[in-house]
Scaffold this motif. Structure first.
Motif, short mmCIF file in Angstrom:
data_model
loop_
_atom_site.label_atom_id
_atom_site.label_comp_id
_atom_site.label_asym_id
_atom_site.label_seq_id
_atom_site.Cartn_x
_atom_site.Cartn_y
_atom_site.Cartn_z
N LYS A 153 25.40 8.40 -10.04
CA LYS A 153 24.68 8.16 -11.29
C LYS A 153 24.83 9.35 -12.24
CE LYS A 153 21.35 5.03 -9.28
NZ LYS A 153 19.96 4.83 -8.85
N ILE A 154 24.80 10.56 -11.69
CA ILE A 154 24.97 11.77 -12.51
C ILE A 154 26.42 11.89 -12.94
CG2 ILE A 154 24.88 14.29 -12.48
CD1 ILE A 154 22.51 13.98 -10.47
N GLY A 155 27.32 11.50 -12.04
CA GLY A 155 28.76 11.60 -12.29
C GLY A 155 29.33 12.81 -11.58
N ARG A 156 30.27 12.56 -10.68
CA ARG A 156 30.88 13.66 -9.91
C ARG A 156 31.46 14.74 -10.80
NH1 ARG A 156 31.28 12.64 -4.56
NH2 ARG A 156 30.94 10.50 -3.92
N GLU A 157 31.91 14.34 -11.98
CA GLU A 157 32.51 15.28 -12.91
C GLU A 157 31.49 16.26 -13.51
OE1 GLU A 157 31.13 11.77 -15.31
OE2 GLU A 157 32.11 12.03 -13.38
N ASN A 158 30.21 16.04 -13.24
CA ASN A 158 29.15 16.90 -13.79
C ASN A 158 28.58 17.89 -12.78
OD1 ASN A 158 29.12 15.80 -16.46
ND2 ASN A 158 28.25 13.96 -15.56
N PHE A 159 29.28 18.09 -11.67
CA PHE A 159 28.87 19.05 -10.64
C PHE A 159 29.84 20.22 -10.63
CE2 PHE A 159 26.59 15.33 -9.46
CZ PHE A 159 25.48 15.76 -8.78
N PHE A 160 29.27 21.45 -10.60
CA PHE A 160 30.09 22.64 -10.71
C PHE A 160 29.65 23.72 -9.73
CE2 PHE A 160 30.23 20.30 -14.58
CZ PHE A 160 31.58 20.26 -14.85
N PHE A 161 30.56 24.67 -9.49
CA PHE A 161 30.31 25.76 -8.57
C PHE A 161 29.17 26.65 -9.04
CE2 PHE A 161 31.18 30.12 -7.13
CZ PHE A 161 31.02 29.93 -5.76
N ASP A 162 29.16 26.98 -10.34
CA ASP A 162 28.10 27.83 -10.87
C ASP A 162 27.81 27.44 -12.33
OD1 ASP A 162 30.14 29.02 -12.41
OD2 ASP A 162 30.30 30.73 -11.07
N VAL A 163 26.78 28.06 -12.89
CA VAL A 163 26.34 27.73 -14.25
C VAL A 163 27.43 28.02 -15.27
CG1 VAL A 163 24.66 28.28 -16.06
CG2 VAL A 163 23.90 28.03 -13.69
N ALA A 164 28.11 29.15 -15.14
CA ALA A 164 29.16 29.49 -16.10
C ALA A 164 30.25 28.44 -16.13
CB ALA A 164 29.76 30.87 -15.78
N VAL A 211 21.61 22.58 -17.73
CA VAL A 211 22.29 22.79 -16.46
C VAL A 211 21.23 23.07 -15.41
CG1 VAL A 211 23.96 24.17 -15.17
CG2 VAL A 211 24.33 23.73 -17.60
N LEU A 212 21.20 22.25 -14.39
CA LEU A 212 20.32 22.47 -13.25
C LEU A 212 21.04 23.41 -12.29
CD1 LEU A 212 17.81 21.85 -11.51
CD2 LEU A 212 19.09 19.92 -10.58
N ASP A 213 20.51 24.63 -12.14
CA ASP A 213 21.08 25.60 -11.21
C ASP A 213 20.45 25.37 -9.86
OD1 ASP A 213 21.37 29.26 -11.17
OD2 ASP A 213 22.16 27.72 -9.84
N GLY A 214 21.17 24.68 -8.98
CA GLY A 214 20.64 24.29 -7.68
C GLY A 214 20.92 25.28 -6.56
N ALA A 215 21.37 26.47 -6.90
CA ALA A 215 21.76 27.45 -5.88
C ALA A 215 20.62 27.81 -4.94
CB ALA A 215 22.31 28.70 -6.54
N VAL A 216 19.39 27.76 -5.42
CA VAL A 216 18.26 28.11 -4.56
C VAL A 216 17.46 26.89 -4.11
CG1 VAL A 216 18.04 30.45 -5.46
CG2 VAL A 216 16.77 28.59 -6.53
N MET A 217 17.97 25.70 -4.39
CA MET A 217 17.32 24.48 -3.90
C MET A 217 17.77 24.23 -2.47
SD MET A 217 17.70 21.86 -7.13
CE MET A 217 17.25 20.46 -6.14
N HIS A 218 16.86 24.37 -1.54
CA HIS A 218 17.23 24.18 -0.14
C HIS A 218 16.97 22.76 0.35
CE1 HIS A 218 18.05 28.40 0.17
NE2 HIS A 218 16.91 28.63 -0.44
N THR A 219 16.16 22.03 -0.40
CA THR A 219 15.89 20.65 -0.06
C THR A 219 15.40 19.91 -1.30
OG1 THR A 219 14.78 19.17 1.53
CG2 THR A 219 13.48 21.01 0.63
N ILE A 220 15.42 18.61 -1.22
CA ILE A 220 14.86 17.76 -2.27
C ILE A 220 14.33 16.50 -1.59
CG2 ILE A 220 17.09 16.67 -2.80
CD1 ILE A 220 16.14 16.58 -5.77
N ASP A 221 13.14 16.09 -1.97
CA ASP A 221 12.57 14.89 -1.36
C ASP A 221 12.71 13.71 -2.33
OD1 ASP A 221 10.60 15.28 -3.30
OD2 ASP A 221 9.06 15.91 -1.86
N SER A 222 12.20 12.56 -1.91
CA SER A 222 12.37 11.35 -2.73
C SER A 222 11.66 11.48 -4.08
CB SER A 222 11.87 10.12 -1.99
OG SER A 222 10.49 10.24 -1.68
N THR A 223 10.53 12.18 -4.11
CA THR A 223 9.83 12.40 -5.38
C THR A 223 10.69 13.23 -6.32
OG1 THR A 223 7.69 12.31 -4.25
CG2 THR A 223 7.73 13.34 -6.43
N GLY A 224 11.32 14.27 -5.77
CA GLY A 224 12.20 15.12 -6.57
C GLY A 224 13.40 14.36 -7.09
N MET A 225 13.97 13.51 -6.24
CA MET A 225 15.15 12.74 -6.65
C MET A 225 14.79 11.74 -7.75
SD MET A 225 17.45 12.23 -3.23
CE MET A 225 16.14 11.82 -2.09
#
Length: 125
Positions: free
Chosen positions: A77-88, A25-39
């Motif tokens: 590509k990741i699938g919308r169904e794989n995005f969630f509010f929090d890790v739990a 699980v990628l916890d993106g709560a503290v990710m404020h940006t992502i660049d093309s390299t990160g993507m």
């Protein structure tokens, strides 16, 4: 530097657990940006995890990062169904969909993934 650090830490943690990891699980709560390299690295990482039979979920992404992933078609590509509010919520979804493991105690939901489940991987910078 962040991409290399993330990749290195994830690989080290996965190697330590030698095939025991079934969900990342990628916890993106503290990710404020992502660049093309990160993507690009994220897309590659997800493909590698899937090839090894691991599930992948994303939790807590904020608007600007979500928007960039959407523009790059990564959400599809990741699938919308794989995005969630929090890790739990991401872990619960995985368990409910047949994933192996336990997260039964509601007290565990208030802890970090590492505290709640010693075999969980938490990579922080």
């Amino acid at each position: 530097a962040n991409v290399e650090h993330f990749d290195q830490m994830l690989r080290q943690h996965l190697e330590k657990r030698k095939g025991a990891v079934k969900l990342v699980v990628l916890d993106g709560a503290v990710m404020h940006t992502i660049d093309s390299t990160g993507m690009h690295a994220l897309e590659k990482t997800i493909s590698e995890l899937h090839a090894k039979g691991m599930a992948f979920r994303v939790a807590g992404l904020i608007g600007p990062v979500r928007d960039k992933l959407h523009r790059a078609s990564l959400i599809e590509k990741i699938g919308r169904e794989n995005f969630f509010f929090d890790v739990a919520e991401a872990v619960d979804n995985w368990l409910e969909s047949g994933g192996e493991g336990t997260l039964d105690d509601s007290e565990d939901r208030r802890k970090s993934p590492t505290e709640a489940r010693p075999s969980a991987i938490q990579v922080n910078d």
